[in-house]
Design a protein around this motif. Sequence first.
Motif, PDB file in Angstrom:
ATOM      1  N   PHE A 179       1.875   7.151  -7.112  1.00 25.36           N
ATOM      2  CA  PHE A 179       0.710   7.704  -7.702  1.00 25.36           C
ATOM      3  C   PHE A 179       1.230   9.125  -8.039  1.00 25.36           C
ATOM      4  O   PHE A 179       1.654   9.830  -7.371  1.00 25.36           O
ATOM      5  CB  PHE A 179      -0.617   7.545  -6.746  1.00 25.36           C
ATOM      6  N   LYS A 200      -7.273   9.266  -6.828  1.00 23.97           N
ATOM      7  CA  LYS A 200      -5.992   8.341  -6.027  1.00 23.97           C
ATOM      8  C   LYS A 200      -6.551   7.394  -5.098  1.00 23.97           C
ATOM      9  O   LYS A 200      -6.202   5.953  -5.265  1.00 23.97           O
ATOM     10  CB  LYS A 200      -4.805   9.297  -4.954  1.00 23.97           C
ATOM     11  N   LEU A 201      -7.827   7.596  -4.457  1.00 21.13           N
ATOM     12  CA  LEU A 201      -8.235   6.672  -3.603  1.00 21.13           C
ATOM     13  C   LEU A 201      -8.910   5.471  -4.491  1.00 21.13           C
ATOM     14  O   LEU A 201      -8.947   4.211  -4.154  1.00 21.13           O
ATOM     15  CB  LEU A 201      -9.330   7.462  -2.678  1.00 21.13           C
ATOM     16  N   TRP A 251      -8.148   4.661  -7.463  1.00 19.31           N
ATOM     17  CA  TRP A 251      -7.064   3.916  -8.114  1.00 19.31           C
ATOM     18  C   TRP A 251      -6.303   2.942  -7.174  1.00 19.31           C
ATOM     19  O   TRP A 251      -6.127   1.745  -7.318  1.00 19.31           O
ATOM     20  CB  TRP A 251      -6.083   4.848  -8.677  1.00 19.31           C
ATOM     21  N   LEU A 252      -6.188   3.378  -5.727  1.00 16.58           N
ATOM     22  CA  LEU A 252      -5.522   2.729  -4.896  1.00 16.58           C
ATOM     23  C   LEU A 252      -6.408   1.275  -4.460  1.00 16.58           C
ATOM     24  O   LEU A 252      -6.227   0.187  -4.137  1.00 16.58           O
ATOM     25  CB  LEU A 252      -5.587   3.388  -3.529  1.00 16.58           C
ATOM     26  N   LYS A 253      -7.777   1.878  -4.427  1.00 15.65           N
ATOM     27  CA  LYS A 253      -8.840   0.602  -4.342  1.00 15.65           C
ATOM     28  C   LYS A 253      -8.571  -0.440  -5.230  1.00 15.65           C
ATOM     29  O   LYS A 253      -8.781  -1.619  -4.890  1.00 15.65           O
ATOM     30  CB  LYS A 253     -10.094   1.199  -4.301  1.00 15.65           C
ATOM     31  N   MET A 266       2.407   1.600  -3.502  1.00  7.32           N
ATOM     32  CA  MET A 266       1.389   2.114  -4.537  1.00  7.32           C
ATOM     33  C   MET A 266       1.147   3.813  -4.250  1.00  7.32           C
ATOM     34  O   MET A 266       1.073   4.431  -5.078  1.00  7.32           O
ATOM     35  CB  MET A 266       0.255   1.236  -4.365  1.00  7.32           C
ATOM     36  N   GLY A 267       0.839   3.879  -2.843  1.00  8.07           N
ATOM     37  CA  GLY A 267       0.450   5.150  -2.453  1.00  8.07           C
ATOM     38  C   GLY A 267       1.497   6.314  -3.188  1.00  8.07           C
ATOM     39  O   GLY A 267       1.417   7.460  -3.485  1.00  8.07           O
ATOM     40  N   TRP A 311      -4.667  -7.018  -5.730  1.00  7.37           N
ATOM     41  CA  TRP A 311      -3.230  -7.557  -4.799  1.00  7.37           C
ATOM     42  C   TRP A 311      -4.118  -8.741  -4.034  1.00  7.37           C
ATOM     43  O   TRP A 311      -3.458  -9.817  -3.710  1.00  7.37           O
ATOM     44  CB  TRP A 311      -2.589  -6.606  -4.113  1.00  7.37           C
ATOM     45  N   LYS A 334      -6.185  -1.382  -7.022  1.00  3.96           N
ATOM     46  CA  LYS A 334      -4.721  -1.999  -6.886  1.00  3.96           C
ATOM     47  C   LYS A 334      -4.931  -2.745  -5.522  1.00  3.96           C
ATOM     48  O   LYS A 334      -4.317  -3.971  -5.600  1.00  3.96           O
ATOM     49  CB  LYS A 334      -3.626  -0.860  -6.713  1.00  3.96           C
ATOM     50  N   ILE A 335      -5.493  -2.463  -4.610  1.00  2.39           N
ATOM     51  CA  ILE A 335      -5.556  -3.446  -3.446  1.00  2.39           C
ATOM     52  C   ILE A 335      -6.497  -4.604  -3.684  1.00  2.39           C
ATOM     53  O   ILE A 335      -6.013  -5.782  -3.390  1.00  2.39           O
ATOM     54  CB  ILE A 335      -6.077  -2.516  -2.075  1.00  2.39           C
ATOM     55  N   VAL A 373       0.849  -1.201  -0.159  1.00  2.00           N
ATOM     56  CA  VAL A 373       0.149  -0.166  -0.128  1.00  2.00           C
ATOM     57  C   VAL A 373       0.880   1.337  -0.166  1.00  2.00           C
ATOM     58  O   VAL A 373       0.535   2.121  -0.881  1.00  2.00           O
ATOM     59  CB  VAL A 373      -0.730  -0.066   1.287  1.00  2.00           C
TER      60      VAL A 373
END
Length: 325
Positions: free
Chosen positions: A264, A277-278, A280-282, A260-261, A288, A284-285, A257
């Motif tokens: 970005f 970003k949130l 996109w991160l969601k 990835m953060g 994973w 990615k998580i 995390v």
Amino acid sequence: MNCLSINLKGVRDSRKSDWIRGLKTSYGIHFIAIQETKLQDAENFKFNQLWERAEFKLAVENSQGRSWGLACIWCPSVFRCVDIIKSRFFIVVLGFLVQTGCRINFMNIYAPSEAVGWRALWSEILDVKNSLQGLWVMMGDFNEVRDASERLNSEFVEANADVFNQFILSAGVVEYNMGGGNYTYISDNGKKLSKLDRFLVCLGFREQWPNATVLALDRVASDHRPIILSTVQTDFGHIPFRFFNSWFEFPGFLDFVLQMGGSFSFSGPDDLALAIKLRWLKNKIKSWLKVEQSSREGIYNSKKKEISEHRKFGGRKNVVGRRTG
């Protein structure tokens, strides 16, 4: 409706204007009660310095000499005023909430510092309150505390506190618990502290807004801390995504995390960048976790199959052994 009350110790200071204007914007304030404006010609003061460019209405009581002075500023699209009552020590703005029609009387109070003045003021306030209909919100600098815990390094006079508490009981008003700190007045040397500023609301008001909050903010440009009464719950929108603490049990999850953060990048407004970003991160998580869970299930199934075969083989061996024997 959100209300702000503050003893400004004079309003003719650009730093104070900037401070109050910032609080008004940050906390969505609809009504401001100011004590000690120190304005003998308040009608000529540009109160829009405190309110920005939005429309506002105003009620003021001039100071006597270089002390006192009261001002109330409110948003007419939220609260409609129908009458105003003025005194040296208070201003009452009578009206109703535009959206619901609920009648509310807002009283901005700056009490005198001597006991004789208190008793006369409490009696006058009770007479006004008992003569008017509607819900009540009393706010301001009451210049007295309710018990010894509301003073630190300053004199506590129990008799004065008893008179103040009797006034509160007779008026039928109560307080919400105040967050942000125990004291609102801080002396210049920072040693003497007292809770002199407060909101007192009638029982009907508390019944209508049981989840309202009172918050004491940082002291910036006065020896009093601003206090805010908020009946409007702040809505930050939908939760970007649900996050489970159990995810931290996956080896390498936190490192993933953070990596990835940090990787970005986005060129655009900050609020839009955060939303993207949130999201996109969601994603990615999710990807994973899907790989990690698949891997765990594969290992689990493999171990399960191995154990099953081991039990099966071991059982046959024992049977053969018994027949042979």
